[in-house]
Enzyme design. Structure first.
Site, PDB file in Angstrom:
ATOM      1  N   CYS A  37       0.841  -1.200   0.000  1.00  0.00           N
ATOM      2  CA  CYS A  37       0.000   0.000   0.000  1.00  0.00           C
ATOM      3  C   CYS A  37       0.879   1.255   0.000  1.00  0.00           C
ATOM      4  CB  CYS A  37      -0.972  -0.055   1.170  1.00  0.00           C
ATOM      5  SG  CYS A  37      -2.389   1.018   0.959  1.00  0.00           S
ATOM      6  N   HIS A  67      -3.418  -5.858   0.981  1.00  0.00           N
ATOM      7  CA  HIS A  67      -2.731  -6.023   2.269  1.00  0.00           C
ATOM      8  C   HIS A  67      -2.606  -7.494   2.682  1.00  0.00           C
ATOM      9  CE1 HIS A  67      -2.551  -1.789   3.620  1.00  0.00           C
ATOM     10  NE2 HIS A  67      -3.613  -1.649   2.862  1.00  0.00           N
ATOM     11  N   GLU A 126      -0.717  -8.640   4.954  1.00  0.00           N
ATOM     12  CA  GLU A 126      -0.523  -8.726   6.416  1.00  0.00           C
ATOM     13  C   GLU A 126      -1.853  -8.685   7.174  1.00  0.00           C
ATOM     14  OE1 GLU A 126      -0.244  -6.061   4.675  1.00  0.00           O
ATOM     15  OE2 GLU A 126      -0.927  -4.327   5.821  1.00  0.00           O
TER      16      GLU A 126
END
Lengths: 227, 81
Positions: free
Chosen positions: A86, A194, A196
């Site tokens: 990002c 994302h 994560e």
């Protein structure tokens, strides 16, 4: 394997990145303030999402000329893995370590939802744990994720097999449906979705975990050869 | 001292979603003659001296103020006495 999560003023996915690596992948990780970083002691660098410097001027622009960047360039030149997610992707673009630039989303809306992606490339140190052309789902959360590059650069990305992930239903207008690309050498991955935030089945999705597992697998392979 | 006015615009080939929305909004206000709107940034930079100002400003634009992948820039320099 020891990861550095670089924290800029305005980073806000740094804790998630740290959690993914230290708690779920169960490898060493440290959150490193961008002014105090000494990257020599790390095996991987993670540039987290957020709004570094409040997105002033352009997303990632100010961070891309900040103090830690010279070290990140050295790290990249040494062939070590760097993952930018990002805002981290935006920083890598602004650094010129990845080609292209980010524009405002086509429909000017901040998009926060899960998106289906196609894994385009599996012979990279970030994606080796996926199947080629596999469909995965990852959360996106961005207002400026509209990847732009000209036709010549797009052609080169395809030729060099640098497109790692594409959107199945392009949410933001990105050129070539691009969601993530690697550098030519293959040791830098920038992506808007994302991973994560999708590392535990408990939270509904663990499709992102294999990116971190791929990095670890690659590191172990290299490490084993060196010994 | 001199004052530099820097205008940063998106390259012709780059779509400007904000410009499109503003253009549509102007049409909604019945400004029928509006053909297109492009947005950009305007920066004022004060330099301590005029010497090599062009070179300094272009360097600043190329390294930070503009992104050459998507943006063009122009500037004017005013000497301030």
């Amino acid at each position: 394997m020891k990861f550095a999560v670089i924290v800029f003023p305005g980073s806000n996915c740094d804790e998630d990145m740290y959690h993914a690596v230290s708690e779920v992948l169960q490898e060493e990780a440290e959150m490193v303030w961008f002014e105090e970083a000494d990257l020599d002691e790390y095996d991987g660098v993670l540039l987290p999402g957020g709004f570094s410097y409040g997105d002033y001027l352009r997303s990632g622009a100010v961070a891309s000329v900040s103090k830690v960047i010279a070290q990140v360039r050295e790290f990249i030149a040494a062939g070590k893995p760097v993952l930018g997610v990002c805002n981290g992707f935006q920083v890598l673009l602004e650094m010129g370590e990845l080609p292209g630039a980010m524009l405002r989303n086509r429909d000017l809306k901040f998009i926060c939802r899960e998106e289906s992606l196609t894994v385009e490339q599996t012979d990279t140190m970030f994606t080796s744990s996926y199947e080629e052309k596999e469909t995965i789902s990852l959360p996106v959360a961005h207002g400026e994720g509209n990847y732009y590059c000209d036709a010549a650069v797009l052609e080169k990305l395809k030729e060099n097999r640098q497109i790692a992930f594409t959107y199945k239903n392009n949410p933001n207008g990105s050129t070539g449906n691009i969601a993530g690309i690697t550098n030519e050498a293959g040791n830098v991955l920038g992506m808007m979705p994302h991973p994560e935030r999708a590392v535990e089945e408990l939270l509904g999705n663990d499709d992102g975990l294999r990116i971190f597992e791929s990095i670890l697998t690659h590191w172990r392979d290299v490490h084993a050869v060196n010994n | 001292m001199c004052k530099v006015n820097i205008y940063i615009t998106l390259k012709e080939a780059v779509l400007d979603p904000q410009g499109k929305v503003i253009s549509q909004s102007l049409k909604d206000l019945e400004y029928d003659g509006v053909r297109d709107v492009r947005t950009g940034k305007y920066l004022q930079v004060e330099l301590a001296d005029r010497e090599n100002a062009e070179q300094k400003i272009e360097d600043m634009c190329n390294r930070l103020l503009a992104n050459p992948v998507i943006e063009d820039y122009t500037y004017t320099i005013e000497e301030v006495v």
